[in-house]
Design a protein around this motif. Structure first.
Motif, PDB file in Angstrom:
ATOM      1  N   VAL A 190       0.840  -1.206   0.000  1.00  0.00           N
ATOM      2  CA  VAL A 190       0.000   0.000   0.000  1.00  0.00           C
ATOM      3  C   VAL A 190       0.872   1.251   0.000  1.00  0.00           C
ATOM      4  O   VAL A 190       0.609   2.215  -0.741  1.00  0.00           O
ATOM      5  N   LEU A 191       1.920   1.260   0.804  1.00  0.00           N
ATOM      6  CA  LEU A 191       2.813   2.420   0.823  1.00  0.00           C
ATOM      7  C   LEU A 191       3.487   2.610  -0.536  1.00  0.00           C
ATOM      8  O   LEU A 191       3.550   3.730  -1.060  1.00  0.00           O
ATOM      9  N   LEU A 192       3.979   1.541  -1.117  1.00  0.00           N
ATOM     10  CA  LEU A 192       4.634   1.646  -2.418  1.00  0.00           C
ATOM     11  C   LEU A 192       3.667   2.101  -3.498  1.00  0.00           C
ATOM     12  O   LEU A 192       4.005   2.946  -4.340  1.00  0.00           O
ATOM     13  N   ALA A 193       2.454   1.554  -3.493  1.00  0.00           N
ATOM     14  CA  ALA A 193       1.483   1.916  -4.517  1.00  0.00           C
ATOM     15  C   ALA A 193       1.107   3.383  -4.441  1.00  0.00           C
ATOM     16  O   ALA A 193       0.871   4.034  -5.468  1.00  0.00           O
ATOM     17  N   THR A 194       1.072   3.927  -3.244  1.00  0.00           N
ATOM     18  CA  THR A 194       0.677   5.327  -3.075  1.00  0.00           C
ATOM     19  C   THR A 194       1.827   6.279  -3.358  1.00  0.00           C
ATOM     20  O   THR A 194       1.599   7.420  -3.778  1.00  0.00           O
ATOM     21  N   GLY A 195       3.055   5.829  -3.129  1.00  0.00           N
ATOM     22  CA  GLY A 195       4.201   6.668  -3.436  1.00  0.00           C
ATOM     23  C   GLY A 195       5.216   6.804  -2.338  1.00  0.00           C
ATOM     24  O   GLY A 195       6.218   7.508  -2.497  1.00  0.00           O
ATOM     25  N   ALA A 196       4.995   6.134  -1.196  1.00  0.00           N
ATOM     26  CA  ALA A 196       5.940   6.205  -0.076  1.00  0.00           C
ATOM     27  C   ALA A 196       6.938   5.060  -0.148  1.00  0.00           C
ATOM     28  O   ALA A 196       6.824   4.158  -0.986  1.00  0.00           O
ATOM     29  N   SER A 197       7.907   5.093   0.744  1.00  0.00           N
ATOM     30  CA  SER A 197       8.958   4.078   0.778  1.00  0.00           C
ATOM     31  C   SER A 197       8.906   3.358   2.129  1.00  0.00           C
ATOM     32  O   SER A 197       9.232   3.946   3.156  1.00  0.00           O
ATOM     33  N   PRO A 198       8.483   2.081   2.159  1.00  0.00           N
ATOM     34  CA  PRO A 198       8.331   1.381   3.426  1.00  0.00           C
ATOM     35  C   PRO A 198       9.631   0.795   3.948  1.00  0.00           C
ATOM     36  O   PRO A 198      10.510   0.402   3.179  1.00  0.00           O
ATOM     37  N   ALA A 199       9.737   0.736   5.284  1.00  0.00           N
ATOM     38  CA  ALA A 199      10.846   0.043   5.942  1.00  0.00           C
ATOM     39  C   ALA A 199      10.256  -0.722   7.119  1.00  0.00           C
ATOM     40  O   ALA A 199       9.735  -0.116   8.051  1.00  0.00           O
ATOM     41  N   MET A 200      10.316  -2.044   7.062  1.00  0.00           N
ATOM     42  CA  MET A 200       9.670  -2.883   8.064  1.00  0.00           C
ATOM     43  C   MET A 200      10.745  -3.417   9.008  1.00  0.00           C
ATOM     44  O   MET A 200      11.212  -4.548   8.892  1.00  0.00           O
ATOM     45  N   VAL A 201      11.165  -2.573   9.932  1.00  0.00           N
ATOM     46  CA  VAL A 201      12.270  -2.887  10.843  1.00  0.00           C
ATOM     47  C   VAL A 201      11.726  -2.985  12.255  1.00  0.00           C
ATOM     48  O   VAL A 201      11.171  -2.014  12.786  1.00  0.00           O
ATOM     49  N   HIS A 202      11.898  -4.160  12.893  1.00  0.00           N
ATOM     50  CA  HIS A 202      11.310  -4.426  14.206  1.00  0.00           C
ATOM     51  C   HIS A 202      12.335  -4.678  15.304  1.00  0.00           C
ATOM     52  O   HIS A 202      11.990  -4.624  16.483  1.00  0.00           O
ATOM     53  N   ALA A 203      13.552  -5.031  14.967  1.00  0.00           N
ATOM     54  CA  ALA A 203      14.523  -5.450  15.978  1.00  0.00           C
ATOM     55  C   ALA A 203      14.858  -4.291  16.904  1.00  0.00           C
ATOM     56  O   ALA A 203      15.197  -3.194  16.438  1.00  0.00           O
ATOM     57  N   PRO A 204      14.778  -4.483  18.225  1.00  0.00           N
ATOM     58  CA  PRO A 204      15.125  -3.394  19.149  1.00  0.00           C
ATOM     59  C   PRO A 204      16.522  -2.841  18.929  1.00  0.00           C
ATOM     60  O   PRO A 204      16.780  -1.658  19.172  1.00  0.00           O
ATOM     61  N   GLU A 205      17.433  -3.697  18.454  1.00  0.00           N
ATOM     62  CA  GLU A 205      18.817  -3.264  18.234  1.00  0.00           C
ATOM     63  C   GLU A 205      18.952  -2.344  17.019  1.00  0.00           C
ATOM     64  O   GLU A 205      19.988  -1.685  16.860  1.00  0.00           O
ATOM     65  N   GLU A 206      17.940  -2.292  16.152  1.00  0.00           N
ATOM     66  CA  GLU A 206      18.046  -1.531  14.917  1.00  0.00           C
ATOM     67  C   GLU A 206      17.097  -0.344  14.823  1.00  0.00           C
ATOM     68  O   GLU A 206      17.334   0.571  14.033  1.00  0.00           O
TER      69      GLU A 206
END
Length: 267
Positions: free
Chosen positions: A44-60
């Motif tokens: 959905v983010l890509l289709a609309t025009g944004a750049s997604p980052a799916m980062v969950h690790a507490p260290e990152e």
């Protein structure tokens, strides 16, 4: 609260301008979200025009949250590790002035996420995006046992007083989703009509909407404008997708297509 403003439909000039700004900027949108919806949210983010980052690790998360355009914290499948990642990301985003969105999925009946959501909402989200039952729970209202998992057992109108109390207490825009979306601040109410019932039959449509709110927060002049733009864009794309879909599977694909195709009509 001021009278509802019900003219927020496509192609509202402010929404058109915010969508154009998002596509120019392609804002990096950091999503700490649930495992069920990560792929759809990113699309959905890509289709609309944004750049997604799916980062969950507490260290990152601190490395990303401070440089992202916007941050989403979604509690849909929260774990202790993801809860800690959310705390770190929110602290980092606040220190860097990065707007962030809280999606308190299924708060109320589930104690761990409810406590975490209450902790996070006190840290100053730009927007809280929730259904009516989640809004009531986050505001501490009664009748919370009526919630059904991630689904709302209340209509959005039933949560307006709780949404306003939450907005006053936190300074956030509280976006209450439903057949008509209600975007509430301490002194204003914007209603966004439209959309399609098939949004409720696709896993992650609401969660992806929260991510899109975060993306618009990166480029819009205010959280209220950002939340309004995201809701109008999704509602419009959903209406167009429904006209060609044969069921929820083709609807989900068509929704991505329509988000990518959404343009203001020629003058």
């Amino acid at each position: 609260m001021s009278a509802p403003q019900t003219d927020r439909t496509w192609p509202h000039p402010a929404v058109v301008a915010d969508l154009a700004a998002l596509r120019r900027a392609t804002p990096l949108t950091h999503c700490i979200t649930n495992v069920v919806v990560s792929n759809f949210t990113a699309n959905v983010l890509l289709a609309t025009g944004a750049s997604p980052a799916m980062v969950h690790a507490p260290e990152e998360v601190a490395d990303l949250a401070g440089v992202a355009g916007g941050l989403l914290v979604n509690l849909g499948t929260v774990t202790a590790e993801q809860g800690e990642a959310a705390r770190v990301a929110v602290r980092t985003a606040n220190a860097a002035g990065v707007p962030w969105v809280l999606d308190p999925v299924a708060v109320g009946p589930l104690s761990m996420r409810t406590a975490l959501a209450q902790e996070l909402v006190a840290q100053g989200p730009a927007v809280v995006r929730a259904n009516a039952s989640e809004t009531l729970a986050l505001a501490g209202a009664a009748g919370l046992d009526a919630a059904r998992g991630v689904d709302s057992a209340h209509g959005p109108e039933a949560a307006l007083d709780a949404a306003r109390e939450l907005a006053v207490r936190t300074g956030a825009v509280v976006a209450v989703s439903g057949p008509t979306d209600h975007l509430v601040t301490a002194d204003a109410l914007v209603t966004v009509p439209g959309g399609d019932a098939q949004l409720t039959r696709v896993t992650g449509a609401g969660c992806a909407l929260g991510a899109l709110v975060a993306a618009f927060c990166a480029v819009s002049g205010s959280p209220l404008h950002a939340a309004t733009a995201a809701h109008v864009v999704v509602a419009t794309a959903a209406e167009r997708a429904a006209s060609a879909a044969r069921g929820p599977g083709s609807f989900a694909v068509a929704l991505l297509d329509e988000l990518s195709r959404l343009e203001a009509p020629a003058a």
